[in-house]
Design a protein around this motif. Sequence first.
Motif, PDB file in Angstrom:
ATOM      1  N   GLY A   7       5.139  -8.507   1.054  1.00 30.12           N
ATOM      2  CA  GLY A   7       5.526  -7.372   1.882  1.00 30.12           C
ATOM      3  C   GLY A   7       4.379  -6.954   2.771  1.00 30.12           C
ATOM      4  N   VAL A  11       2.559  -1.374   1.728  1.00 34.43           N
ATOM      5  CA  VAL A  11       3.887  -1.067   1.182  1.00 34.43           C
ATOM      6  C   VAL A  11       3.826  -0.673  -0.296  1.00 34.43           C
ATOM      7  CG1 VAL A  11       4.614  -3.386   0.452  1.00 34.43           C
ATOM      8  CG2 VAL A  11       6.320  -1.758   1.307  1.00 34.43           C
ATOM      9  N   THR A  82       0.406 -10.406   0.344  1.00 32.31           N
ATOM     10  CA  THR A  82       1.161 -10.572   1.581  1.00 32.31           C
ATOM     11  C   THR A  82       0.958 -11.987   2.100  1.00 32.31           C
ATOM     12  OG1 THR A  82       0.879  -8.247   2.158  1.00 32.31           O
ATOM     13  CG2 THR A  82       1.412  -9.764   3.967  1.00 32.31           C
ATOM     14  N   VAL A 107      10.085  -9.196  -2.021  1.00 32.27           N
ATOM     15  CA  VAL A 107       9.473  -8.559  -0.863  1.00 32.27           C
ATOM     16  C   VAL A 107       9.705  -7.065  -1.005  1.00 32.27           C
ATOM     17  CG1 VAL A 107       9.590  -8.204   1.629  1.00 32.27           C
ATOM     18  CG2 VAL A 107       9.704 -10.511   0.716  1.00 32.27           C
ATOM     19  N   HIS A 109       9.826  -3.734   0.723  1.00 31.85           N
ATOM     20  CA  HIS A 109      10.112  -3.408   2.123  1.00 31.85           C
ATOM     21  C   HIS A 109      10.196  -1.896   2.297  1.00 31.85           C
ATOM     22  CE1 HIS A 109      11.827  -3.732   6.131  1.00 31.85           C
ATOM     23  NE2 HIS A 109      12.697  -2.813   5.759  1.00 31.85           N
ATOM     24  N   ASP A 111      10.721   0.857   5.974  1.00 37.58           N
ATOM     25  CA  ASP A 111      10.806   0.879   7.438  1.00 37.58           C
ATOM     26  C   ASP A 111       9.415   1.150   8.018  1.00 37.58           C
ATOM     27  OD1 ASP A 111      10.505   3.891   8.098  1.00 37.58           O
ATOM     28  OD2 ASP A 111      12.080   3.872   6.560  1.00 37.58           O
ATOM     29  N   TYR A 138       4.563  -8.469  10.122  1.00 40.53           N
ATOM     30  CA  TYR A 138       5.460  -8.383   8.964  1.00 40.53           C
ATOM     31  C   TYR A 138       6.908  -8.297   9.433  1.00 40.53           C
ATOM     32  CZ  TYR A 138       8.469  -6.415   5.472  1.00 40.53           C
ATOM     33  OH  TYR A 138       9.550  -6.203   4.669  1.00 40.53           O
ATOM     34  N   ALA A 142       9.797 -10.896   8.537  1.00 40.82           N
ATOM     35  CA  ALA A 142      10.988 -10.424   7.817  1.00 40.82           C
ATOM     36  C   ALA A 142      12.254 -10.892   8.527  1.00 40.82           C
ATOM     37  CB  ALA A 142      10.958  -8.899   7.710  1.00 40.82           C
ATOM     38  N   HIS A 147      12.720 -12.394   4.527  1.00 37.46           N
ATOM     39  CA  HIS A 147      13.784 -11.727   3.771  1.00 37.46           C
ATOM     40  C   HIS A 147      14.821 -12.708   3.237  1.00 37.46           C
ATOM     41  CE1 HIS A 147      13.147  -7.260   5.052  1.00 37.46           C
ATOM     42  NE2 HIS A 147      12.041  -7.839   4.645  1.00 37.46           N
ATOM     43  N   VAL A 152      14.661  -8.753  -1.665  1.00 37.87           N
ATOM     44  CA  VAL A 152      14.095  -7.615  -0.960  1.00 37.87           C
ATOM     45  C   VAL A 152      14.367  -6.342  -1.757  1.00 37.87           C
ATOM     46  CG1 VAL A 152      14.145  -6.272   1.182  1.00 37.87           C
ATOM     47  CG2 VAL A 152      14.412  -8.775   1.259  1.00 37.87           C
ATOM     48  N   ASP A 154      13.947  -2.418  -1.224  1.00 40.45           N
ATOM     49  CA  ASP A 154      13.643  -1.368  -0.261  1.00 40.45           C
ATOM     50  C   ASP A 154      12.948  -0.234  -0.992  1.00 40.45           C
ATOM     51  OD1 ASP A 154      13.541   0.690   1.609  1.00 40.45           O
ATOM     52  OD2 ASP A 154      15.463   0.146   2.496  1.00 40.45           O
TER      53      ASP A 154
END
Length: 177
Positions: A7, A11, A82, A107, A109, A111, A138, A142, A147, A152, A154
Motif C-alpha cells: 500500500g 497508509v 510498499t 493492499v 488502501h 483515499d 501508488y 493501484a 489492486h 484490498v 480499505d
Amino acid sequence: MIVWLNGAHGVGKTTTGALLQELLANARVLDAEKVGETLMDITPGLPWTGNFQDWPPWRPLVVETARHVLDHTGGALVMPMTVLVEEYWREVSSGLAHHGIPVRHFVLHADLDTLRGRIEGDTALGPSSFRPRHLEPYADAARAWLHREAEVVDTTLLTPAEVAARIAEVVRCWEPL
C-alpha cells in the motif's frame, strides 16, 4: 507463510503489521526495508534512483532473507513493504513461490485525502517529503495492477486494530495449496 502488507507510504502498514503479529500464532515481522538499508550501507557508489528497490540485488535478497528466516523459525512472516513496480512484485512473489512459500498479499488502501492527512499528522515520523511524492505512483499502480494482485482492505474508516483483526481472520481461515 508470508502475509505481505502493501500500500501507499503512510497508509499504516508498519502499525498494522505489529498488531497483526500479536494476532497470529508464531508470527514475526520482517521489514524488507531493512534489506534495502543494508544495501545502502554496503554498496556505496551504486547509482541512486531514489528507491533501493531499483537495485537488482534487493529483490532476491528479500526472497532469500524470508526463506532463511522461515526455515529457521517456521510460522508466519508479516512483511509490511510498499512495492509499486509490477515487475519487482513479480520477481519477489515468484521467488517465494519457487521456494514453496505461500504468500497472502494484502493492499491497505485509503483515499488520497485520507493518506495526505495521515502523513501530515504523523507524530512518530514527523514531516516527510518522501511519502507524499509516492501517493500518485501508488494511485497509478493501484489502477494498473496492484489492486488486481492482492486483497484490498480499505482502511479509510478503520483503526489499525480493526484492519489487523480483519486480516488475521482471513489468514486464519486460509489454507494454502
